[in-house]
Scaffold this active site. Structure first.
Site, PDB file in Angstrom:
ATOM      1  N   GLU A 124       2.363 -51.242  20.255  1.00 19.03           N
ATOM      2  CA  GLU A 124       1.367 -51.900  21.046  1.00 19.03           C
ATOM      3  C   GLU A 124       1.125 -50.315  22.655  1.00 19.03           C
ATOM      4  OE1 GLU A 124      -0.971 -54.326  23.823  1.00 19.03           O
ATOM      5  OE2 GLU A 124       1.135 -52.829  24.009  1.00 19.03           O
TER       6      GLU A 124
ATOM      7  N   ASP B 212       7.694 -52.791  20.705  1.00 19.56           N
ATOM      8  CA  ASP B 212       7.737 -51.287  21.994  1.00 19.56           C
ATOM      9  C   ASP B 212       7.685 -51.366  22.791  1.00 19.56           C
ATOM     10  OD1 ASP B 212       4.947 -52.088  21.543  1.00 19.56           O
ATOM     11  OD2 ASP B 212       4.513 -49.517  21.907  1.00 19.56           O
TER      12      ASP B 212
END
Length: 350
Positions: free
Chosen positions: A121, A65
């Protein structure tokens, strides 16, 4: 594809936190050309590639991400750099992981190599996608070593800091701003404490031969209800980064000392750091093969989460730390191959 082609491909598939599904599907399709279905496991928008066969288990770990867009367009090369969201943090590391997993000599080498591509994350710590992966596949905890390919400027960054976020409140009494002596201004009441914090230098602590710096930073502040009202409360977020020699309880005790002048302190999160791996033969070999500078990780990363599961881990990746979350984020193209070659040697040589 070259490493640069793969990185451009990854950058051009949007994967802002919470929207990683498209990239997870693309990685599944691509790596599915090298791995049978039984060797691939998707958990939410995270993907684990490879499985243990009895050789020592080494994990390659990276989040897929990114932070939200800040006006970045498609991946583009300018001079010796590739620009685009996630180039340094951390799709360059993910690109290296993909090429290593596709390399037949890595798959047939002396260790079992498993890739862990995880989501979320960059969002709240409690929603980090690596946690359900580690819980869902308990055999991952048998890993002898892990490399988290976060941006490190091609340094081997060991350990990581712990993290505390707390709301520090100063209380006063509301009044009309034309007659402030009838109240107590909560903002100016905090002045001496803030001034002391502003002048506080970073505090060095040596852990495992490396120097970590503890720092306290106010990152958010909120007060007041109107321009003509003396604020009755002043709330600040205090962000404390502590060296890995401290436990969470030690850090909270230190926080209490620093915030002694406040009216209340509400701890929102307290996350332990990661120890510096010492005496680990895999780390010693990676240090020798990569010839990389060995430095402390002056931040929190998921090496700490891996450490909680008993997995010794280090940070090593081609991205630049200073480029993370920048609107003009980029990565030196020349960083890609050295990271790949160092890890390839590490994973294939006995």
């Amino acid at each position: 594809m070259t490493l640069l082609d793969t990185l451009s491909w990854l950058v051009d598939i949007p994967s802002v936190t919470g929207e990683e599904g498209l990239l997870c599907e693309a990685l599944t399709a691509r790596l599915g050309e090298s791995y049978p279905d039984r060797d691939m496991c998707r958990i939410g928008n995270s993907l684990v590639v490879g499985r243990p066969t009895g050789r020592p288990l080494v994990l390659l770990v990276g989040h897929i991400d990114t932070v939200p867009f800040q006006g970045q367009g498609p991946a583009r090369v300018e001079g010796d750099r590739l620009f685009g969201l996630g180039t340094s943090d951390m799709k360059s590391g993910v690109a290296v992981m993909v090429h290593l997993l596709e390399d037949r000599s890595v798959r047939n080498g002396p260790v079992d190599v498993v890739g862990v591509f995880y989501d979320a994350e960059e969002g709240p710590h409690a929603l980090n996608g690596l946690e359900p992966v580690l819980q869902g596949l308990p055999w991952l905890a048998d890993a002898a070593f892990a490399v988290v390919t976060e941006p490190t400027d091609l340094e081997l960054q060991l350990g990581c800091q712990g993290l505390v976020n707390a709301t520090v409140r100063f209380e006063g009494k509301a009044a009309h701003s034309a007659r402030p002596w009838l109240g107590v201004n909560a903002v100016t009441k905090a002045g001496d404490w803030l001034a002391g914090l502003h002048e506080r230098p970073p505090e060095p602590y040596e852990v495992g031969g490396l120097t970590f710096y503890e720092v306290f930073s106010v990152t958010r502040a909120s007060a007041g209800v109107a321009n003509n009202v003396i604020p009755a409360t002043f709330d600040l977020n205090l962000n404390y980064r502590f060296a890995p020699h401290r436990s969470g309880s030690d850090a909270l005790a230190r926080l209490a000392e620093i915030t002694a002048g406040a009216d209340s302190v509400d701890v929102k999160e307290c996350v332990d750091g990661a120890p510096v791996p010492e005496g680990n033969p895999f780390l010693d070999r990676l240090v020798a093969i990569s010839d990389a500078a060995v430095t402390p990780k002056q931040a929190w990363t998921d090496v700490a989460r891996l450490a909680r599961y008993g997995i010794p881990a280090v940070n090593y990746g081609p991205g630049e730390v200073a480029q993370a979350h920048q609107a003009t984020e980029s990565v030196p193209i020349a960083n890609l191959d050295p990271a790949y070659q160092a890890l390839r040697r590490f994973l294939t040589e006995k």
